[in-house]
Design a protein around this motif. Structure first.
Motif, PDB file in Angstrom:
ATOM      1  N   GLU A 133      37.185  36.125  61.644  1.00 33.31           N
ATOM      2  CA  GLU A 133      37.095  34.980  62.556  1.00 33.31           C
ATOM      3  C   GLU A 133      38.098  33.894  62.153  1.00 33.31           C
ATOM      4  N   ARG A 134      38.187  33.623  60.858  1.00 38.14           N
ATOM      5  CA  ARG A 134      39.125  32.613  60.382  1.00 38.14           C
ATOM      6  C   ARG A 134      40.575  33.075  60.578  1.00 38.14           C
ATOM      7  N   GLU A 135      40.815  34.367  60.357  1.00 36.43           N
ATOM      8  CA  GLU A 135      42.163  34.902  60.529  1.00 36.43           C
ATOM      9  C   GLU A 135      42.601  34.813  61.982  1.00 36.43           C
ATOM     10  N   ARG A 136      41.678  35.034  62.908  1.00 36.55           N
ATOM     11  CA  ARG A 136      41.984  34.919  64.319  1.00 36.55           C
ATOM     12  C   ARG A 136      42.492  33.516  64.661  1.00 36.55           C
ATOM     13  N   ARG A 137      41.823  32.528  64.084  1.00 34.82           N
ATOM     14  CA  ARG A 137      42.210  31.145  64.328  1.00 34.82           C
ATOM     15  C   ARG A 137      43.541  30.817  63.640  1.00 34.82           C
ATOM     16  N   SER A 138      43.705  31.282  62.401  1.00 33.68           N
ATOM     17  CA  SER A 138      44.954  31.025  61.681  1.00 33.68           C
ATOM     18  C   SER A 138      46.143  31.658  62.385  1.00 33.68           C
ATOM     19  N   ALA A 144      42.606  41.675  51.922  1.00 31.28           N
ATOM     20  CA  ALA A 144      42.771  40.322  52.443  1.00 31.28           C
ATOM     21  C   ALA A 144      41.516  39.829  53.142  1.00 31.28           C
ATOM     22  N   MET A 145      40.570  40.729  53.382  1.00 30.73           N
ATOM     23  CA  MET A 145      39.370  40.353  54.117  1.00 30.73           C
ATOM     24  C   MET A 145      38.148  41.031  53.513  1.00 30.73           C
ATOM     25  N   SER A 174      39.782  32.465  50.821  1.00 33.09           N
ATOM     26  CA  SER A 174      40.447  33.636  51.361  1.00 33.09           C
ATOM     27  C   SER A 174      41.483  33.246  52.402  1.00 33.09           C
ATOM     28  N   GLU A 175      41.133  32.298  53.256  1.00 29.03           N
ATOM     29  CA  GLU A 175      42.059  31.846  54.291  1.00 29.03           C
ATOM     30  C   GLU A 175      43.292  31.189  53.686  1.00 29.03           C
ATOM     31  N   SER A 193      44.651  31.816  50.793  1.00 29.06           N
ATOM     32  CA  SER A 193      45.499  32.863  50.222  1.00 29.06           C
ATOM     33  C   SER A 193      46.286  33.578  51.314  1.00 29.06           C
ATOM     34  N   ARG A 194      45.611  33.957  52.394  1.00 30.50           N
ATOM     35  CA  ARG A 194      46.308  34.640  53.490  1.00 30.50           C
ATOM     36  C   ARG A 194      47.416  33.761  54.067  1.00 30.50           C
ATOM     37  N   ASN A 195      47.111  32.494  54.279  1.00 31.21           N
ATOM     38  CA  ASN A 195      48.105  31.612  54.888  1.00 31.21           C
ATOM     39  C   ASN A 195      49.271  31.329  53.957  1.00 31.21           C
ATOM     40  N   SER A 196      49.013  31.297  52.648  1.00 27.53           N
ATOM     41  CA  SER A 196      50.117  31.162  51.691  1.00 27.53           C
ATOM     42  C   SER A 196      51.049  32.359  51.784  1.00 27.53           C
ATOM     43  N   LEU A 197      50.466  33.553  51.821  1.00 28.79           N
ATOM     44  CA  LEU A 197      51.276  34.759  51.924  1.00 28.79           C
ATOM     45  C   LEU A 197      52.017  34.807  53.252  1.00 28.79           C
TER      46      LEU A 197
END
Length: 404
Positions: free
Chosen positions: A394-399, A374-375, A356-357, A359-363
């Protein structure tokens, strides 16, 4: 770097941000010709390497936009058997009766352009670029202690809405995250979302009563997820709900979930062109019945893996969605919503979260507007897991910190 060279470099970067790569290239070429500052020249050479590729890429999106309109004027949409849509478009003088070669019902190009010019480019309650959130209505809630496949109950929805509200620093859109059972109505679900999450929210009103659907009217922080056609033909059960939402004046999220090789073309450009054409048709109808009504471009291409199965977990999914987003961010200016970050069906593990992380970071890297599911989404959008949702946040916060 001297001030003049730095100012010119910043000018070129601003052209890039506006997707005006021709002007950016000309600016950089001018700096290369006249600047003597080696630090400036090194940065400019680095930027110039990308300009021709970006110019060529933008040309593809311009072609998709133009060909999407040509689909409506030269092929047409198969609405001949839907009298409601035929009456609306004929009365508006939208149909091109002089076209004798179209397969279906063609629209006049000047009418399409006039309607699209009326679509607002500014979004009320816009949460901004690279906004990630929940949705879009997986049928089942995956519970940590229960493998039974069922929708969410009233109590579960209340708790989901509360938890989502606690994650507002990374959740930009609260799109209906899972189907509800008979213990709670869709309207009551919307009220719970309103109670716990003040940001942008999305729900489909097609199954609401008339008085319930007006709940979204004049609310800048709500969008009404709706659709009208697929495979260049209307979905008859959606015509009246679509027209009701447009006439009411709800902010419309116009959804098209065409899948490569199944309901749409097999090549990336043909898939994006078909989706774009179908969303443009929805915009034309919406503007016909309510000029100026807000429309968000919700073209969400789906991809298939080897064997033909739909896969929202495919690494190709964020790439084709990023391309669809660029049609709008670079060419049309329409606010847009994309899809991303669904993970394969599994328990909460580092592997599931990292899918999931990624994919979000690619976008995020390619740049999108709003991304739904997305979550917390699992199994190609068949399941929503609140446990996974929290891990994703939690992962999105860090990204987010890393990218900033």
């Amino acid at each position: 770097m001297n001030q003049q060279a730095e100012a010119r470099l910043n000018e070129g970067i601003l052209f890039e941000k506006d997707a005006d790569f021709e002007k950016a290239k000309a600016t950089y070429a001018d700096i290369l010709e006249h600047a003597t500052d080696e630090q400036a020249l090194e940065k400019i050479r680095w930027r110039m390497e990308d300009m021709d590729d970006l110019i060529a890429e933008k040309a593809i999106y311009q072609r998709i936009d133009e060909n999407g309109k040509r689909v409506l004027t030269e092929i047409g949409v198969n609405i001949a058997e839907n009298q409601t849509l035929m009456d609306i478009l004929i009365e508006a003088d939208a149909v091109d009766f002089d076209n004798e070669t179209a397969i279906f019902i063609p629209l006049r190009r000047d009418y399409i352009d006039r309607c699209l010019d009326q679509v607002p480019r500014e979004m009320p309650g816009d949460p901004g670029f690279n906004t990630f959130g929940t949705g879009a209505t997986p049928p089942f809630l995956k519970r940590a202690t229960d493998d039974e496949l069922r929708a969410a109950s009233r109590e579960e929805y209340e708790y989901i809405a509360k938890v989502v509200g606690e994650q507002q620093d990374v959740v930009g859109i609260f799109s209906l995250p899972v189907a509800n059972d008979k213990s709670i109505s869709l309207f009551e679900v919307a009220q719970l979302m309103e109670k716990h999450f003040p940001g942008l929210k999305m729900i489909a009103t097609n199954k609401m009563a008339d008085d319930e659907a007006t709940f979204l009217k004049d609310k800048s922080h709500w969008v009404d997820g709706t659709s009208l056609i697929t495979s260049l033909a209307p979905m008859n059960t959606m015509v009246e709900p679509f027209l009701r939402s447009a006439r009411t004046g709800n902010n419309l999220l116009l959804l098209d979930l065409t899948i490569a090789g199944m309901s749409g073309g097999g090549s990336p450009e043909s898939l994006l062109t078909q989706i774009h054409a179908q969303v443009l048709f929805m915009m034309v109808v919406a503007q016909t019945v309510n000029p100026g009504v807000f429309c968000m471009h919700g073209g969400i291409p789906g991809v298939t893996e080897v064997g033909g199965d739909l896969s929202y977990t495919s690494p190709h999914q964020p790439l084709i969605n990023a391309a669809m987003a660029r049609v709008n961010t670079w060419i049309t200016g329409f606010p847009s919503a994309q899809s991303g970050s669904s993970t394969s069906l599994t328990d909460v593990t580092l592997q599931a979260v990292s899918e999931s992380e990624l994919s979000r970071n690619s976008l995020r890297r390619y740049g999108v507007h709003i991304v739904r599911h997305a979550m917390g989404a699992l199994g190609s959008l068949n399941f929503f897991s609140l446990e996974n949702f929290i891990y994703d946040c939690e992962r999105e916060r860090r990204s987010k910190q890393t990218f900033e």
